[in-house]
Design a protein around this motif. Structure first.
Motif, PDB file in Angstrom:
ATOM      1  N   ARG A 161       0.822  -1.218   0.000  1.00  0.00           N
ATOM      2  CA  ARG A 161       0.000   0.000   0.000  1.00  0.00           C
ATOM      3  C   ARG A 161       0.853   1.264   0.000  1.00  0.00           C
ATOM      4  O   ARG A 161       0.555   2.214  -0.699  1.00  0.00           O
ATOM      5  CB  ARG A 161      -0.905  -0.046   1.248  1.00  0.00           C
ATOM      6  N   ARG A 162       1.971   1.259   0.754  1.00  0.00           N
ATOM      7  CA  ARG A 162       2.716   2.503   0.969  1.00  0.00           C
ATOM      8  C   ARG A 162       3.961   2.635   0.071  1.00  0.00           C
ATOM      9  O   ARG A 162       4.311   3.733  -0.324  1.00  0.00           O
ATOM     10  CB  ARG A 162       3.144   2.592   2.443  1.00  0.00           C
ATOM     11  N   VAL A 163       4.631   1.534  -0.206  1.00  0.00           N
ATOM     12  CA  VAL A 163       5.857   1.587  -1.022  1.00  0.00           C
ATOM     13  C   VAL A 163       5.824   0.416  -2.030  1.00  0.00           C
ATOM     14  O   VAL A 163       6.643  -0.502  -1.958  1.00  0.00           O
ATOM     15  CB  VAL A 163       7.136   1.558  -0.143  1.00  0.00           C
ATOM     16  N   PRO A 164       4.865   0.471  -2.977  1.00  0.00           N
ATOM     17  CA  PRO A 164       4.606  -0.711  -3.820  1.00  0.00           C
ATOM     18  C   PRO A 164       5.787  -1.159  -4.672  1.00  0.00           C
ATOM     19  O   PRO A 164       5.822  -2.314  -5.103  1.00  0.00           O
ATOM     20  CB  PRO A 164       3.428  -0.255  -4.686  1.00  0.00           C
ATOM     21  N   ILE A 165       6.754  -0.293  -4.887  1.00  0.00           N
ATOM     22  CA  ILE A 165       7.916  -0.717  -5.700  1.00  0.00           C
ATOM     23  C   ILE A 165       8.638  -1.902  -5.044  1.00  0.00           C
ATOM     24  O   ILE A 165       9.211  -2.750  -5.733  1.00  0.00           O
ATOM     25  CB  ILE A 165       8.885   0.473  -5.944  1.00  0.00           C
ATOM     26  N   LEU A 166       8.569  -1.995  -3.711  1.00  0.00           N
ATOM     27  CA  LEU A 166       9.228  -3.121  -3.028  1.00  0.00           C
ATOM     28  C   LEU A 166       8.503  -4.430  -3.325  1.00  0.00           C
ATOM     29  O   LEU A 166       9.131  -5.478  -3.517  1.00  0.00           O
ATOM     30  CB  LEU A 166       9.291  -2.888  -1.521  1.00  0.00           C
ATOM     31  N   SER A 167       7.163  -4.367  -3.359  1.00  0.00           N
ATOM     32  CA  SER A 167       6.403  -5.597  -3.685  1.00  0.00           C
ATOM     33  C   SER A 167       6.705  -6.031  -5.118  1.00  0.00           C
ATOM     34  O   SER A 167       6.834  -7.226  -5.402  1.00  0.00           O
ATOM     35  CB  SER A 167       4.896  -5.352  -3.565  1.00  0.00           C
ATOM     36  N   LEU A 168       6.818  -5.031  -6.015  1.00  0.00           N
ATOM     37  CA  LEU A 168       7.092  -5.354  -7.420  1.00  0.00           C
ATOM     38  C   LEU A 168       8.462  -6.018  -7.569  1.00  0.00           C
ATOM     39  O   LEU A 168       8.625  -6.970  -8.333  1.00  0.00           O
ATOM     40  CB  LEU A 168       7.066  -4.075  -8.278  1.00  0.00           C
ATOM     41  N   ALA A 169       9.451  -5.487  -6.823  1.00  0.00           N
ATOM     42  CA  ALA A 169      10.825  -5.996  -6.970  1.00  0.00           C
ATOM     43  C   ALA A 169      11.029  -7.333  -6.257  1.00  0.00           C
ATOM     44  O   ALA A 169      11.780  -8.182  -6.735  1.00  0.00           O
ATOM     45  CB  ALA A 169      11.811  -4.957  -6.423  1.00  0.00           C
ATOM     46  N   ALA A 170      10.353  -7.520  -5.113  1.00  0.00           N
ATOM     47  CA  ALA A 170      10.622  -8.704  -4.272  1.00  0.00           C
ATOM     48  C   ALA A 170      10.438 -10.006  -5.040  1.00  0.00           C
ATOM     49  O   ALA A 170      11.230 -10.946  -4.886  1.00  0.00           O
ATOM     50  CB  ALA A 170       9.708  -8.682  -3.046  1.00  0.00           C
ATOM     51  N   ARG A 171       9.422 -10.042  -5.877  1.00  0.00           N
ATOM     52  CA  ARG A 171       9.124 -11.316  -6.548  1.00  0.00           C
ATOM     53  C   ARG A 171      10.187 -11.701  -7.574  1.00  0.00           C
ATOM     54  O   ARG A 171      10.187 -12.818  -8.078  1.00  0.00           O
ATOM     55  CB  ARG A 171       7.729 -11.252  -7.188  1.00  0.00           C
ATOM     56  N   HIS A 172      11.105 -10.757  -7.889  1.00  0.00           N
ATOM     57  CA  HIS A 172      12.202 -11.080  -8.823  1.00  0.00           C
ATOM     58  C   HIS A 172      13.414 -11.663  -8.110  1.00  0.00           C
ATOM     59  O   HIS A 172      14.372 -12.084  -8.754  1.00  0.00           O
ATOM     60  CB  HIS A 172      12.644  -9.818  -9.579  1.00  0.00           C
ATOM     61  N   SER A 185       7.995   2.409 -10.421  1.00  0.00           N
ATOM     62  CA  SER A 185       8.094   1.320 -11.402  1.00  0.00           C
ATOM     63  C   SER A 185       9.379   0.530 -11.168  1.00  0.00           C
ATOM     64  O   SER A 185      10.427   1.098 -10.851  1.00  0.00           O
ATOM     65  CB  SER A 185       8.095   1.876 -12.829  1.00  0.00           C
ATOM     66  N   PHE A 186       9.276  -0.793 -11.314  1.00  0.00           N
ATOM     67  CA  PHE A 186      10.462  -1.646 -11.258  1.00  0.00           C
ATOM     68  C   PHE A 186      10.435  -2.564 -12.469  1.00  0.00           C
ATOM     69  O   PHE A 186       9.420  -3.212 -12.737  1.00  0.00           O
ATOM     70  CB  PHE A 186      10.503  -2.488  -9.972  1.00  0.00           C
ATOM     71  N   GLN A 187      11.537  -2.592 -13.203  1.00  0.00           N
ATOM     72  CA  GLN A 187      11.635  -3.420 -14.412  1.00  0.00           C
ATOM     73  C   GLN A 187      12.881  -4.290 -14.341  1.00  0.00           C
ATOM     74  O   GLN A 187      13.940  -3.816 -13.914  1.00  0.00           O
ATOM     75  CB  GLN A 187      11.743  -2.519 -15.665  1.00  0.00           C
ATOM     76  N   GLU A 188      12.745  -5.538 -14.755  1.00  0.00           N
ATOM     77  CA  GLU A 188      13.909  -6.437 -14.736  1.00  0.00           C
ATOM     78  C   GLU A 188      13.895  -7.330 -15.971  1.00  0.00           C
ATOM     79  O   GLU A 188      12.834  -7.837 -16.364  1.00  0.00           O
ATOM     80  CB  GLU A 188      13.883  -7.299 -13.464  1.00  0.00           C
ATOM     81  N   ALA A 189      15.067  -7.519 -16.553  1.00  0.00           N
ATOM     82  CA  ALA A 189      15.210  -8.499 -17.639  1.00  0.00           C
ATOM     83  C   ALA A 189      16.164  -9.577 -17.151  1.00  0.00           C
ATOM     84  O   ALA A 189      17.293  -9.276 -16.744  1.00  0.00           O
ATOM     85  CB  ALA A 189      15.767  -7.833 -18.880  1.00  0.00           C
ATOM     86  N   ALA A 190      15.699 -10.826 -17.151  1.00  0.00           N
ATOM     87  CA  ALA A 190      16.536 -11.963 -16.737  1.00  0.00           C
ATOM     88  C   ALA A 190      16.327 -13.086 -17.741  1.00  0.00           C
ATOM     89  O   ALA A 190      15.303 -13.120 -18.436  1.00  0.00           O
ATOM     90  CB  ALA A 190      16.140 -12.436 -15.338  1.00  0.00           C
ATOM     91  N   VAL A 191      17.287 -13.982 -17.809  1.00  0.00           N
ATOM     92  CA  VAL A 191      17.159 -15.091 -18.767  1.00  0.00           C
ATOM     93  C   VAL A 191      15.933 -15.928 -18.414  1.00  0.00           C
ATOM     94  O   VAL A 191      15.127 -16.273 -19.267  1.00  0.00           O
ATOM     95  CB  VAL A 191      18.439 -15.952 -18.784  1.00  0.00           C
ATOM     96  N   LYS A 192      15.780 -16.244 -17.128  1.00  0.00           N
ATOM     97  CA  LYS A 192      14.544 -16.920 -16.708  1.00  0.00           C
ATOM     98  C   LYS A 192      14.177 -16.483 -15.292  1.00  0.00           C
ATOM     99  O   LYS A 192      15.047 -15.981 -14.555  1.00  0.00           O
ATOM    100  CB  LYS A 192      14.651 -18.446 -16.822  1.00  0.00           C
ATOM    101  N   ALA A 193      12.924 -16.673 -14.935  1.00  0.00           N
ATOM    102  CA  ALA A 193      12.442 -16.243 -13.625  1.00  0.00           C
ATOM    103  C   ALA A 193      13.296 -16.857 -12.529  1.00  0.00           C
ATOM    104  O   ALA A 193      13.615 -18.050 -12.569  1.00  0.00           O
ATOM    105  CB  ALA A 193      10.982 -16.665 -13.451  1.00  0.00           C
ATOM    106  N   GLY A 194      13.689 -16.034 -11.548  1.00  0.00           N
ATOM    107  CA  GLY A 194      14.497 -16.522 -10.432  1.00  0.00           C
ATOM    108  C   GLY A 194      15.983 -16.300 -10.621  1.00  0.00           C
ATOM    109  O   GLY A 194      16.740 -16.309  -9.657  1.00  0.00           O
TER     110      GLY A 194
END
Ligand SMILES: Cc1cc2nc3c(=O)[nH]c(=O)nc-3n(C[C@H](O)[C@H](O)[C@H](O)COP(=O)(O)OP(=O)(O)OC[C@H]3O[C@@H](n4cnc5c(N)ncnc54)[C@H](O)[C@@H]3O)c2cc1C
Length: 283
Positions: free
Chosen positions: A88-99, A179-188
């Motif tokens: 709710r307060r700092v959503p960029i962290l939620s977006l990044a955490a899953r990467h 906004s958080f953006q990431e490019a990786a070869v595969k998830a994880g």
């Protein structure tokens, strides 16, 4: 290979932990162990004492304090990922955490461990630089706060003293767009390029912005030329395309077996464009 011999201590207070660190220059903090244990096993690090923080109280909270979300150093990546307050307060962290890696590693690895480790490919260092976070450090001589601009000083290097402990990180909740953006070869996998962007927007004009890049560069870095372009501009597709060109021209990417510098340069440009488009849409 096995780790070199070390002594293990599990202090019950911050003072006790600081005492161990202060009395032996080769002592090292252990948090989630997800970066340190592989380094020990490969003998890339050989501390004399491991000071385990798991029983130290006061390092496990996520709190809403003074227009910021304050995250304890021992909070796991997974707890950040699933925190309603963070979302709710700092959503960029939620977006990044899953990467970050895989659920098993996110369940053990900690916010403070990753921040202290200052890996140029780390999601947290990249995000914390973009949002302008404050690191709260405790040493034997007292407490001090260090802004992210002064904290990440090089690859795997922060401005923390060896006998200091990172206790919390304050993430400002004052930005309007994230906004958080990431490019990786595969998830994880570790990313090939990461871009984090935040902005304040008034009357459809960007009044303040910070943009950082990780993984594609030797050390997490702000894209200051892109920030200058954004401030005073409308958050629209035209601005996103111009920002991408400036990012491509100004970033100084690394080259390694995972990708050439030219490849990463173009990747950073594409991620910056995506990030600004997301800022436009109010992510
Ligand atoms: C297979 C694998 C994949 C991974 N993928 C990613 C990824 O995609 N992205 C990513 O960012 N990370 C990734 N990681 C690393 C993971 O996120 C770690 O959890 C993190 O880098 C370190 O956190 P930790 O709690 O495990 O710290 P530890 O490993 O315990 O410590 C790391 C370093 O920080 C120091 N330290 C720890 N806590 C403190 C403190 N409070 N104060 C002072 N110093 C401290 C330690 O002394 C050590 O030098 C991966 C790890 C593995 C094993």
């Amino acid at each position: 290979m096995k780790a070199a011999k070390f002594k293990y201590v599990a202090p019950r207070s911050l003072e006790e932990a600081l005492g161990h660190l202060g009395s032996d220059p080769d002592a090292k903090v252990l948090s989630g162990g997800q970066s340190l244990m592989p380094l020990l096993a490969m003998r890339l690090a050989a501390p004399s004492v491991l000071v385990d923080l798991q029983h130290v109280p006061g390092l496990n909270a996520i709190e809403d304090i003074d227009n910021a979300v304050r995250i304890g150093a021992r909070v796991t990546h997974r707890a950040v990922e699933h925190s309603e307050l963070v979302a709710r307060r700092v959503p960029i962290l939620s977006l990044a955490a899953r990467h970050i890696a895989h659920p098993q590693i996110r369940s053990r690895g900690t916010f403070g461990g990753s921040t202290a480790h200052a890996d140029p490919s780390g999601e947290w260092p990249t995000v914390l630089l973009a949002v302008g976070a404050t690191m709260h450090l405790q040493g034997a001589a007292g407490r001090r706060d260090v802004h992210a601009d002064d904290f990440f000083v090089g690859p795997f290097t922060s401005s923390m003293e060896p006998a200091e402990i990172l206790t919390q990180v304050s993430v400002p909740a004052t930005w309007d767009r994230w906004s958080f953006q990431e490019a990786a070869v595969k998830a994880g996998d570790y990313g090939l390029a990461l871009v984090a962007a935040v902005a304040s927007v008034e009357n459809d004009t960007i009044t303040d912005a910070r943009v950082s890049v990780g993984a594609a560069v030797g050390s997490v870095t702000r894209l200051r030329e892109v920030e200058q372009l954004l401030i005073g501009a409308a958050p629209d597709l035209n601005t996103a395309e111009r920002a991408a060109r400036v990012a491509t021209d100004s970033v100084k990417p690394i080259s390694d077996i995972h990708g050439s510098s030219d490849y990463r340069r173009n990747l950073v440009g594409s991620l910056v464009k995506r990030a600004i488009v997301e800022l436009k849409n109010g992510a």
